[in-house]
Design an enzyme around this catalytic site. Sequence first.
Site, PDB file in Angstrom:
ATOM      1  N   LYS A  34       0.827  -1.210   0.000  1.00  0.00           N
ATOM      2  CA  LYS A  34       0.000   0.000   0.000  1.00  0.00           C
ATOM      3  C   LYS A  34       0.863   1.262   0.000  1.00  0.00           C
ATOM      4  CE  LYS A  34      -2.119  -1.349   3.700  1.00  0.00           C
ATOM      5  NZ  LYS A  34      -3.042  -1.534   4.845  1.00  0.00           N
ATOM      6  N   GLY A  45      -8.768   3.261  10.451  1.00  0.00           N
ATOM      7  CA  GLY A  45      -9.335   1.989  10.037  1.00  0.00           C
ATOM      8  C   GLY A  45      -9.317   1.739   8.545  1.00  0.00           C
ATOM      9  N   THR A  46      -8.546   2.535   7.788  1.00  0.00           N
ATOM     10  CA  THR A  46      -8.501   2.321   6.338  1.00  0.00           C
ATOM     11  C   THR A  46      -7.894   0.957   5.999  1.00  0.00           C
ATOM     12  OG1 THR A  46      -6.446   3.599   6.307  1.00  0.00           O
ATOM     13  CG2 THR A  46      -8.464   4.747   5.671  1.00  0.00           C
ATOM     14  N   GLY A  47      -6.835   0.576   6.710  1.00  0.00           N
ATOM     15  CA  GLY A  47      -6.201  -0.711   6.433  1.00  0.00           C
ATOM     16  C   GLY A  47      -7.097  -1.881   6.773  1.00  0.00           C
ATOM     17  N   CYS A  48      -7.774  -1.786   7.916  1.00  0.00           N
ATOM     18  CA  CYS A  48      -8.721  -2.837   8.313  1.00  0.00           C
ATOM     19  C   CYS A  48      -9.839  -2.961   7.284  1.00  0.00           C
ATOM     20  CB  CYS A  48      -9.327  -2.520   9.678  1.00  0.00           C
ATOM     21  SG  CYS A  48      -8.136  -2.347  11.023  1.00  0.00           S
ATOM     22  N   THR A  79      -9.316   8.700   8.218  1.00  0.00           N
ATOM     23  CA  THR A  79      -8.282   7.733   7.848  1.00  0.00           C
ATOM     24  C   THR A  79      -8.149   6.610   8.878  1.00  0.00           C
ATOM     25  OG1 THR A  79      -6.585   9.096   8.933  1.00  0.00           O
ATOM     26  CG2 THR A  79      -6.939   9.459   6.567  1.00  0.00           C
TER      27      THR A  79
END
Length: 354
Positions: A230, A293-296, A291
């Site tokens: 990412k 919790g974007t990865g989750c 932004t």
Amino acid sequence: MPVTPPRSPRRALTIAGSDSGGGAGIQADLKTFAAHGVHGLSAVTAVTAQNTLEVRAVAAVPPEVVAAQIDAVLDDFGADAVKIGMLWSAETVRVVAARLRAHGAGALPPAVRSPDSAAGAAGGGRREVRIPIVLDPVLAAETGAPLLDAAASEAIAALVEELLPMVTLVTPNVPELARLVSALMPPSGEPAPPLSGGPSSQPASLPACEAARLALARQLAARGPAVLAKGGHDHESAAGQVVDLLLIPGTATAEGGATAPGAAADGTAAAATPGERVVRFAGPRLRTRATHGTGCTLSAAVAARLAAGEELAAAVGGAIEYVCRAMAAALPLGGGPGPLAHFHAFQEPHLERS
């Protein structure tokens, strides 16, 4: 493991920590599954007391209780995909890997494949893929607070040794990518390449910072999984853009690094070394505080789409689009980085004015 009957919803299991603010972890995963029409199952690995500003406390769930949760839901519901997030400790990593293997989740390396499946796979280089697993290697919260116990190096080593070889896709950001690669023991004994540049074998069409990310991703992919490197933390990439790189490792029978079906609609294919596919997803960097919790959310969306039967590159492209829309539609919440609008289809877009 039970098979989904006709007309039953797809099922996805999230194994992750709880976020009391509702923006990340189990809460974000379940909302993302629901937004994709997938029935969500959960196994909680830790309970956190956190908001948009800080993580105040973490209480780990005993590994045997994590195992019991996994067994309880998979024995009854089964699953079409699994998403893994915060695991906290090396012991939990090992327990999760063991229970998922027991329930038929994850990929089997060629060395441990069944004779029948091995005979049916051309070339012998492909892993036997069972229930897909998406691993989000969560090492820290948005606020920077660590989400691994004091023995972090042991937990990362266990993750690399136990989980990485069996997952379908791993989704590290730039700091996580560097940390995971540093835990690998390169066959040559040489250190991993720095993020400031890449070797000459990298595609000439990629900027140096992206080529360096791809070089690190290849080291993780050598352990088996596809890697979504990412770019949200990569501010040296194209100005005003976020560039995510999906590396699908090649096999002995790979078709010359052809791009994934449907990839052109979501990203452009970068030149790849023979036997692998590299898909470059580029989009505008949004001006928003949403932004957290974007990865989750991204990894959960990929898992939901894999559960629905999408091909990997298409699932990643659709998940990226979903996250961007959820960020754009999010209303301000809290005093720090706020949560996404997981059900943004029912909202109007909202962006902070410059």
